[in-house]
Design a protein around this motif. Sequence first.
Motif, short mmCIF file in Angstrom:
data_model
loop_
_atom_site.label_atom_id
_atom_site.label_comp_id
_atom_site.label_asym_id
_atom_site.label_seq_id
_atom_site.Cartn_x
_atom_site.Cartn_y
_atom_site.Cartn_z
N VAL A 136 -4.91 -0.58 2.29
CA VAL A 136 -5.33 -0.64 0.87
C VAL A 136 -4.27 0.02 -0.01
CG1 VAL A 136 -7.02 0.21 -0.79
CG2 VAL A 136 -7.80 -0.74 1.39
N VAL A 137 -3.73 1.15 0.45
CA VAL A 137 -2.67 1.84 -0.30
C VAL A 137 -1.46 0.94 -0.49
CG1 VAL A 137 -0.98 3.71 -0.19
CG2 VAL A 137 -3.38 4.17 0.36
N VAL A 138 -1.02 0.30 0.60
CA VAL A 138 0.15 -0.58 0.53
C VAL A 138 -0.13 -1.78 -0.38
CG1 VAL A 138 1.66 -2.11 1.85
CG2 VAL A 138 0.99 0.10 2.80
N ALA A 139 -1.34 -2.33 -0.28
CA ALA A 139 -1.68 -3.50 -1.10
C ALA A 139 -1.69 -3.14 -2.58
CB ALA A 139 -3.05 -4.04 -0.68
N ASN A 140 -2.24 -1.99 -2.93
CA ASN A 140 -2.25 -1.58 -4.33
C ASN A 140 -0.85 -1.30 -4.85
OD1 ASN A 140 -4.92 -1.35 -5.69
ND2 ASN A 140 -5.44 -0.19 -3.86
N ALA A 141 -0.05 -0.60 -4.03
CA ALA A 141 1.33 -0.31 -4.43
C ALA A 141 2.13 -1.60 -4.60
CB ALA A 141 2.00 0.59 -3.40
N THR A 142 1.90 -2.56 -3.70
CA THR A 142 2.60 -3.85 -3.78
C THR A 142 2.20 -4.62 -5.02
OG1 THR A 142 2.72 -3.98 -1.35
CG2 THR A 142 3.03 -6.02 -2.58
N LEU A 143 0.92 -4.58 -5.36
CA LEU A 143 0.45 -5.26 -6.58
C LEU A 143 1.11 -4.65 -7.81
CD1 LEU A 143 -1.44 -7.29 -7.94
CD2 LEU A 143 -3.25 -5.55 -7.84
N ASN A 144 1.16 -3.33 -7.87
CA ASN A 144 1.80 -2.66 -9.00
C ASN A 144 3.29 -3.01 -9.08
OD1 ASN A 144 -0.61 -1.39 -9.68
ND2 ASN A 144 -0.16 0.41 -8.42
N PHE A 145 3.94 -3.04 -7.91
CA PHE A 145 5.37 -3.34 -7.87
C PHE A 145 5.64 -4.77 -8.31
CE2 PHE A 145 9.08 -4.95 -5.50
CZ PHE A 145 10.06 -4.09 -5.98
N ILE A 146 4.80 -5.71 -7.88
CA ILE A 146 4.98 -7.11 -8.24
C ILE A 146 4.90 -7.29 -9.76
CG2 ILE A 146 3.88 -9.39 -8.16
CD1 ILE A 146 3.21 -8.83 -5.23
N ILE A 147 3.96 -6.59 -10.39
CA ILE A 147 3.81 -6.70 -11.85
C ILE A 147 5.08 -6.24 -12.56
CG2 ILE A 147 2.58 -5.77 -13.86
CD1 ILE A 147 0.08 -5.59 -12.06
N VAL A 148 5.57 -5.05 -12.17
CA VAL A 148 6.75 -4.49 -12.83
C VAL A 148 8.00 -5.30 -12.50
CG1 VAL A 148 8.20 -2.44 -13.06
CG2 VAL A 148 5.74 -2.19 -12.77
N PHE A 149 8.17 -5.63 -11.22
CA PHE A 149 9.40 -6.30 -10.81
C PHE A 149 9.47 -7.74 -11.30
CE2 PHE A 149 12.82 -7.57 -7.89
CZ PHE A 149 13.61 -6.44 -7.94
N SER A 150 8.32 -8.37 -11.49
CA SER A 150 8.30 -9.72 -12.06
C SER A 150 8.84 -9.71 -13.49
CB SER A 150 6.88 -10.29 -12.03
OG SER A 150 6.44 -10.47 -10.71
N LEU A 151 8.45 -8.70 -14.26
CA LEU A 151 8.96 -8.57 -15.62
C LEU A 151 10.46 -8.28 -15.63
CD1 LEU A 151 6.04 -6.55 -17.25
CD2 LEU A 151 6.58 -8.97 -17.56
#
Length: 265
Positions: free
Chosen positions: A115-130
């Motif tokens: 769950v920790v990795v999934a949440n961190a990955t979701l946050n990273f995808i949002i920022v890195f996509s921008l």
Amino acid sequence: MILTSSRSVWNYRGFILGNVKREFQSKYRNSLLGAAWNVLNPLAMIVVYTVIFAQIMRAKLPGVDSIFGYSIFLCAGVLVWGYFAEIVGRSQNVFIENANILKKINFPRLCLPVVVVANATLNFIIVFSLFTAFLLISGNFPGMAYTALLPVLIIMVMFAVGLGTTLGVLNVFFRDVGQLFGIVLQFWFWLTPIVYHPDILPKVVQSYLRFNPMSAIVAACQNILLHNQWPHWQSLLPVTVLAVLLCIIGLALFRKHAGEMIDEL
């Protein structure tokens, strides 16, 4: 052992997805900007470092003579480091923070690090996509070398998960571990060439950077995004081996002390 654990976690994928969704929603409940805070926090750090270091550091970056180039160099390092730090930082406290759930509900405990990795990955995808959109719009997209980010980030996530899980188990029994590692993480940031290029360091100091697992990962991402260069895969071999070893050690510690952890929480 690893295969059995993976199968158990997969069987509880609904539980994992539900927790990821619930945590993401609760994090931004009653927030006007919502997920925009994921962008604003690293952006503020990048702006501060750019203003402070750009004039000094841009002249030290090989092949870069503009503030814009230094900003890309800085973004690559800061965003990847933030991804790593979030996984490790939250993993080391994940069993303590979820003590009530662990005592009341029967489920594979390894779902919590997932769950920790999934949440961190979701946050990273949002920022890195921008950030990627910015590179495309500004005409600085690196090209095919961009695809090499995926294996580099996978290695980084494995390293973060192995380290975070190992620290998470130890932190249950020795609470000083979490406090100490928070300090270590701050020093680790500055000992990793994120804000500066390693060429500005004395040769003696540069030789010690190979013992910093994150140096190779950050350098690979910076070279991809700034210079359109494919990673030197041999330089990533040590951190890959270390990542695998830490995953094995973390899983072994967890399986050995899973029962005792409940009593300590």
